[in-house]
Design an enzyme around this catalytic site. Structure first.
Site, PDB file in Angstrom:
ATOM      1  N   TRP A  20       5.854 -10.364  -0.973  1.00 24.03           N
ATOM      2  CA  TRP A  20       5.165  -9.479  -0.182  1.00 24.03           C
ATOM      3  C   TRP A  20       5.401 -10.134   1.326  1.00 24.03           C
ATOM      4  O   TRP A  20       5.082 -10.980   1.482  1.00 24.03           O
ATOM      5  CB  TRP A  20       3.509  -9.644  -0.519  1.00 24.03           C
ATOM      6  CG  TRP A  20       2.848  -8.619   0.407  1.00 24.03           C
ATOM      7  CD1 TRP A  20       2.699  -7.323   0.286  1.00 24.03           C
ATOM      8  CD2 TRP A  20       2.240  -8.863   1.502  1.00 24.03           C
ATOM      9  NE1 TRP A  20       1.843  -6.886   1.248  1.00 24.03           N
ATOM     10  CE2 TRP A  20       1.680  -7.746   2.301  1.00 24.03           C
ATOM     11  CE3 TRP A  20       1.947 -10.098   2.462  1.00 24.03           C
ATOM     12  CZ2 TRP A  20       0.884  -7.839   3.431  1.00 24.03           C
ATOM     13  CZ3 TRP A  20       1.234 -10.217   3.554  1.00 24.03           C
ATOM     14  CH2 TRP A  20       0.671  -8.921   3.928  1.00 24.03           C
ATOM     15  N   LYS A  34      -1.906  -7.505  -4.211  1.00 26.07           N
ATOM     16  CA  LYS A  34      -2.848  -7.903  -5.070  1.00 26.07           C
ATOM     17  C   LYS A  34      -3.765  -9.137  -4.132  1.00 26.07           C
ATOM     18  O   LYS A  34      -5.161  -8.758  -4.065  1.00 26.07           O
ATOM     19  CB  LYS A  34      -3.065  -7.946  -6.347  1.00 26.07           C
ATOM     20  CG  LYS A  34      -4.183  -8.213  -7.095  1.00 26.07           C
ATOM     21  CD  LYS A  34      -4.088  -6.811  -7.989  1.00 26.07           C
ATOM     22  CE  LYS A  34      -6.010  -6.856  -8.480  1.00 26.07           C
ATOM     23  NZ  LYS A  34      -6.684  -5.631  -8.097  1.00 26.07           N
ATOM     24  N   CYS A  80       2.729 -12.900  -2.859  1.00 24.60           N
ATOM     25  CA  CYS A  80       3.916 -13.468  -3.438  1.00 24.60           C
ATOM     26  C   CYS A  80       3.434 -14.139  -4.618  1.00 24.60           C
ATOM     27  O   CYS A  80       2.551 -14.858  -4.531  1.00 24.60           O
ATOM     28  CB  CYS A  80       4.707 -14.491  -2.466  1.00 24.60           C
ATOM     29  SG  CYS A  80       4.981 -13.852  -0.949  1.00 24.60           S
ATOM     30  N   GLU A 129      -5.668   3.750   0.014  1.00 19.00           N
ATOM     31  CA  GLU A 129      -4.783   2.883  -0.357  1.00 19.00           C
ATOM     32  C   GLU A 129      -3.887   3.316  -1.263  1.00 19.00           C
ATOM     33  O   GLU A 129      -2.612   2.874  -1.162  1.00 19.00           O
ATOM     34  CB  GLU A 129      -5.428   1.610  -0.567  1.00 19.00           C
ATOM     35  CG  GLU A 129      -5.928   1.224  -1.990  1.00 19.00           C
ATOM     36  CD  GLU A 129      -6.422   0.162  -2.379  1.00 19.00           C
ATOM     37  OE1 GLU A 129      -7.400  -0.204  -2.998  1.00 19.00           O
ATOM     38  OE2 GLU A 129      -5.744  -1.029  -1.916  1.00 19.00           O
ATOM     39  N   GLU A 142     -16.205   2.381  -0.505  1.00 21.76           N
ATOM     40  CA  GLU A 142     -15.311   2.150  -1.501  1.00 21.76           C
ATOM     41  C   GLU A 142     -14.422   3.218  -1.865  1.00 21.76           C
ATOM     42  O   GLU A 142     -13.295   3.202  -2.103  1.00 21.76           O
ATOM     43  CB  GLU A 142     -16.030   1.593  -2.608  1.00 21.76           C
ATOM     44  CG  GLU A 142     -15.113   1.050  -3.836  1.00 21.76           C
ATOM     45  CD  GLU A 142     -13.827   0.020  -3.517  1.00 21.76           C
ATOM     46  OE1 GLU A 142     -13.903  -0.288  -2.415  1.00 21.76           O
ATOM     47  OE2 GLU A 142     -13.017   0.110  -4.274  1.00 21.76           O
ATOM     48  N   HIS A 163     -23.028  11.796  15.175  1.00 19.32           N
ATOM     49  CA  HIS A 163     -22.926  10.996  16.362  1.00 19.32           C
ATOM     50  C   HIS A 163     -21.439  10.834  16.441  1.00 19.32           C
ATOM     51  O   HIS A 163     -20.974   9.978  17.150  1.00 19.32           O
ATOM     52  CB  HIS A 163     -23.497   9.737  15.885  1.00 19.32           C
ATOM     53  CG  HIS A 163     -25.043   9.838  15.877  1.00 19.32           C
ATOM     54  ND1 HIS A 163     -25.813  10.487  16.884  1.00 19.32           N
ATOM     55  CD2 HIS A 163     -25.894   9.726  14.742  1.00 19.32           C
ATOM     56  CE1 HIS A 163     -27.125  10.513  16.544  1.00 19.32           C
ATOM     57  NE2 HIS A 163     -26.993  10.039  15.217  1.00 19.32           N
ATOM     58  N   LYS A 213     -10.444   3.461  -1.677  1.00 22.33           N
ATOM     59  CA  LYS A 213      -9.418   3.613  -2.764  1.00 22.33           C
ATOM     60  C   LYS A 213      -8.513   4.941  -2.413  1.00 22.33           C
ATOM     61  O   LYS A 213      -7.487   4.711  -2.720  1.00 22.33           O
ATOM     62  CB  LYS A 213     -10.502   4.123  -3.981  1.00 22.33           C
ATOM     63  CG  LYS A 213     -10.154   3.633  -5.379  1.00 22.33           C
ATOM     64  CD  LYS A 213     -10.270   2.166  -5.605  1.00 22.33           C
ATOM     65  CE  LYS A 213     -10.150   1.100  -4.606  1.00 22.33           C
ATOM     66  NZ  LYS A 213     -10.307  -0.044  -4.730  1.00 22.33           N
ATOM     67  N   ASN A 246       4.995 -19.125  -1.566  1.00 20.84           N
ATOM     68  CA  ASN A 246       4.110 -18.420  -1.331  1.00 20.84           C
ATOM     69  C   ASN A 246       3.166 -18.919  -0.408  1.00 20.84           C
ATOM     70  O   ASN A 246       2.857 -20.058  -0.335  1.00 20.84           O
ATOM     71  CB  ASN A 246       3.280 -17.978  -2.661  1.00 20.84           C
ATOM     72  CG  ASN A 246       2.018 -17.419  -2.450  1.00 20.84           C
ATOM     73  OD1 ASN A 246       1.932 -16.674  -1.487  1.00 20.84           O
ATOM     74  ND2 ASN A 246       0.829 -17.864  -3.198  1.00 20.84           N
ATOM     75  N   GLY A 247       2.865 -18.041   0.860  1.00 20.06           N
ATOM     76  CA  GLY A 247       2.205 -18.596   2.001  1.00 20.06           C
ATOM     77  C   GLY A 247       2.909 -18.141   3.200  1.00 20.06           C
ATOM     78  O   GLY A 247       3.716 -17.369   3.516  1.00 20.06           O
ATOM     79  N   ARG A 261       1.292  -9.319  -7.226  1.00 18.95           N
ATOM     80  CA  ARG A 261       1.120 -10.175  -6.084  1.00 18.95           C
ATOM     81  C   ARG A 261       2.205  -9.817  -4.788  1.00 18.95           C
ATOM     82  O   ARG A 261       2.022 -10.447  -3.753  1.00 18.95           O
ATOM     83  CB  ARG A 261       1.463 -11.721  -6.214  1.00 18.95           C
ATOM     84  CG  ARG A 261       0.453 -12.294  -7.410  1.00 18.95           C
ATOM     85  CD  ARG A 261       0.702 -13.739  -7.713  1.00 18.95           C
ATOM     86  NE  ARG A 261       0.404 -14.577  -6.517  1.00 18.95           N
ATOM     87  CZ  ARG A 261      -0.483 -15.223  -6.352  1.00 18.95           C
ATOM     88  NH1 ARG A 261      -1.766 -15.030  -7.450  1.00 18.95           N
ATOM     89  NH2 ARG A 261      -0.857 -15.814  -5.545  1.00 18.95           N
TER      90      ARG A 261
HETATM   91  O1  M6R Z   1      -9.186 -10.940  -4.565  1.00 20.91           O
HETATM   92  P1  M6R Z   1     -10.130  -9.979  -3.673  1.00 20.91           P
HETATM   93  O2  M6R Z   1     -11.338  -9.507  -4.171  1.00 20.91           O
HETATM   94  O3  M6R Z   1     -10.562 -11.407  -2.546  1.00 20.91           O
HETATM   95  O4  M6R Z   1      -9.400  -9.150  -2.644  1.00 20.91           O
HETATM   96  C1  M6R Z   1      -9.834  -8.774  -1.321  1.00 20.91           C
HETATM   97  C2  M6R Z   1      -9.070  -7.393  -1.068  1.00 20.91           C
HETATM   98  O5  M6R Z   1      -7.988  -7.708  -0.541  1.00 20.91           O
HETATM   99  C3  M6R Z   1      -8.978  -6.251  -2.157  1.00 20.91           C
HETATM  100  O6  M6R Z   1     -10.220  -5.985  -2.468  1.00 20.91           O
HETATM  101  C4  M6R Z   1      -8.289  -5.039  -1.455  1.00 20.91           C
HETATM  102  O7  M6R Z   1      -8.973  -4.433  -0.678  1.00 20.91           O
HETATM  103  C5  M6R Z   1      -7.929  -4.203  -2.692  1.00 20.91           C
HETATM  104  N1  M6R Z   1      -6.484  -3.588  -2.601  1.00 20.91           N
HETATM  105  C6  M6R Z   1      -8.859  -3.086  -2.688  1.00 20.91           C
HETATM  106  O8  M6R Z   1      -8.444  -2.353  -3.676  1.00 20.91           O
END
Ligand code: M6R
Length: 586
Positions: free
Chosen positions: A72, A581, A2, A465, A458, A481, A462, A96-97, A27
């Site tokens: 969001w 984000k 948000c 998501e 990672e 395993h 990626k 926001n919150g 956001r």
């Molecule tokens: O702002 P931050 O690095 O603390 O965010 C952490 C995660 O929310 C962030 O890395 C999230 O996993 C991303 N969408 C990954 O691409």
């Protein structure tokens, strides 16, 4: 998670707030709305969907004071009625919150009242209206004293020509202009303001075009520092890139170089914090945690000190063992991820030291930490972290070398030499065939050992998501395993193989996949691996470099793979479904 924006001044407020919402849209993009104050009346427009769904609606909003929101969803699905601003009596509010005791408050104060939305936020504006007797400050104070959870709130009131703001555990920043003032969730959205004030938890502020008055939770006037806004504008220019994700991957080489210079200025302070430390815990969420997995290995490989990597949301609830000799590295692009910030606070409360590894110099995380290892990636708009991950890895590499007592100039030289190799890889990578394999698959597994395993986690995140293809990042040795049971002709296994001493073992794992008719791809800089697997696996050759630094290059391949796969599946790589984000709620 948000974005809130507010403006009061002499210009048409709705247009300025709209622009601010565009800058904060990463956001959250479930819905958007703006409320404007005009001659003592409040006019509101709000819609499910992205900020541009307000196009054509804001032309009716003429006032010089307005608040806006990009959402969001937490409580209540994305819909017009759940969109902010929420209006009650003389107030329109954006939030926001999360208000954790919202149901309790509804029962206690509004029994039998039908709410307009399913949100937790509406209870805030209803409480403010309930307590309002002509004094906004008291209404805000009384409301704040009842709220449990987190909030950054901006509101307009029909009786007041300005904005009111309050915050706890979520960011709210005041931006100063000439005859106009602003509020926003983060500094890059205020880049047109030369100076800003970062509000503290419990603060309540009244903002008019002529000035800002800030009060603590007891309504005592307080002076908060007015600082220069060094935040770079969150440039919405895409240049020749169709998406922010591609633009930001292309900014990886510059991020590496800029992070090196930023670290140089920060190193002395970091050294001071290191005194007496004998244990390192690295914490973060999502991509930042994945960077932490590499950081752990750097600390162990380079400094020879045992290190742990902990997911921040686990760390904060596991009653961690932390003492004055423990250093917690809290890794976060935004510096405002709730779990990471709370993990850092907890570590400090237990007597530990905290270093923030972050891209956001004004963040809560920086303010509560003993020192910062800066990541100089610049604003990252795409929800999927790319350049910030590489910046975090570079900063952690430099940190491990500081810990080991290595001359930092030498390490900077190594990283600077890797930067053009990243550029070459990003520019010349041929990934379309592998992306096509992934887009048609039933699952994609990323496998590696040691530092390559960290990169695999990672790569997997990626792809998941932004393409919504299921899969996992796994240590290659674990394949047999359990995960091997998932392998069939419809799966793709992507191996990262850059550690020479482990190459043979990894080739064995590739063979295990191939003999189950699984499709395999290998990202490698080792010639013997290419020879052994040529024509049987898709080979992505990357440049050679010092072994510990190969993750900076191999991860760009996986980022490009995720990007291209998402495009083939017609997903929006910049705004993946259900995500935002900065995750400022639990
Ligand atoms: O702002 P931050 O690095 O603390 O965010 C952490 C995660 O929310 C962030 O890395 C999230 O996993 C991303 N969408 C990954 O691409």
């Amino acid at each position: 998670m948000c974005g809130i924006v507010g403006y009061t001044g002499g210009r048409r407020a709705s247009e300025i707030v709209y622009r601010g919402l565009e800058e904060l849209e990463y956001r959250g993009y479930d819905s958007a709305g703006i409320a404007s104050l005009e001659n003592g009346n409040i006019y509101t427009v709000k819609r499910r969907g992205r900020v541009k769904s307000l196009d054509g609606l804001i032309s009716d909003l003429d006032g010089n004071t307005a608040v806006g929101h990009t959402r969001w969803a937490t409580h209540g699905k994305p819909s017009d009625k759940n969109a902010h601003p929420h209006v009650c009596g003389k107030f329109a509010l954006v939030h926001n919150g999360i208000i954790e005791n919202c149901e309790e408050l509804k029962k206690m104060y509004f029994s039998g009242v039908e709410f307009d939305s399913e949100t937790d936020s509406e209870v805030i504006v209803r409480l403010i209206d309930l307590f309002y007797d002509g004094d906004i400050l008291s209404a805000l104070k009384n409301t704040a004293s009842l709220l449990k959870g987190s909030y950054a709130v901006a509101l307009i009131c029909a009786d007041f020509d300005g904005l009111a703001v309050m915050k706890r555990n979520n960011p709210a920043i005041i931006g100063y202009g000439d005859g106009e003032n602003f509020v926003a969730s983060d500094a890059p959205a205020l880049s047109r303001c030369k100076t800003i004030t970062i509000l503290k938890d419990g603060d309540i502020a009244l903002v008019t075009k002529d000035g800002v008055n800030i009060f603590d939770e007891n309504l005592q006037g307080v002076i908060r520092e007015r600082i220069k806004n060094l935040a770079e504008p969150s440039s919405l220019e895409l240049g020749d890139c169709p998406h922010y994700m591609l633009k930001e991957i292309r900014e990886v080489p510059a991020t590496v170089v800029n992070t090196c210079s930023a670290y140089l200025s920060a190193e002395q302070k970091i050294k001071e914090v290191l005194s007496g430390v004998n244990r390192i815990i690295i914490t973060g969420c999502g991509t930042a945690y994945n960077a932490g997995l590499l950081g752990k290995r750097y600390v162990e490989l380079i400094a020879g000190i045992p290190a742990e990597a902990e997911i921040a949301g686990e760390f904060r609830y596991k009653r961690p063992i932390v003492d004055s000799k423990t250093l917690v590295l809290a890794v976060s692009q935004s510096g405002e991820t709730a779990d990471t910030v709370e993990a850092a606070k907890l570590a400090r409360s237990l007597g530990g030291k905290v270093i923030a590894v972050t891209n956001s110099p004004y963040s809560e995380l920086v303010r509560l930490s003993d020192a910062t290892a800066p990541v100089a990636a610049g604003p990252e708009i795409c929800v999927a972290a790319t350049k910030s991950y590489v910046g975090q890895v570079a900063a952690l590499y430099l940190f491990a070398n500081t810990l080991a007592g290595e001359p930092i100039e030498k390490c900077i030289g190594e990283l600077e030499a890797v930067s053009p190799l990243c550029k070459k890889t990003i520019e010349h990578i041929e990934i379309s065939s592998l992306a096509d394999m992934c887009a048609r698959s039933n699952g994609v597994y990323f496998l590696g050992r040691d530092t390559d395993y960290a990169v695999a986690t990672e790569g997997s995140l990626k792809l998941k998501e932004i393409s919504y293809i299921a899969g996992d990042g796994y240590p290659a040795g674990e394949l047999k395993h359990g995960t091997l049971a998932l392998i069939d002709i419809k799966t793709v296994s992507v191996f990262i193989i850059t550690r020479k001493e482990l190459a043979e073992k990894n080739v064995n794992a590739v063979e295990q996949v191939l003999s189950r008719r699984g499709k395999a791809a290998v990202v490698t800089n080792i010639e013997s691996v290419c020879e052994k697997l040529r024509k049987r696996a898709e080979i992505i050759r990357i440049p050679e470099c010092p072994e510990n630094l190969s993750p900076l290059i191999s991860v760009t391949v996986l980022q490009m793979l995720a990007y291209n796969t998402a495009l083939l599946l017609e997903r929006d790589p910049d705004k993946p479904r259900n995500l935002a984000k900065s995750v400022t709620v639990e």
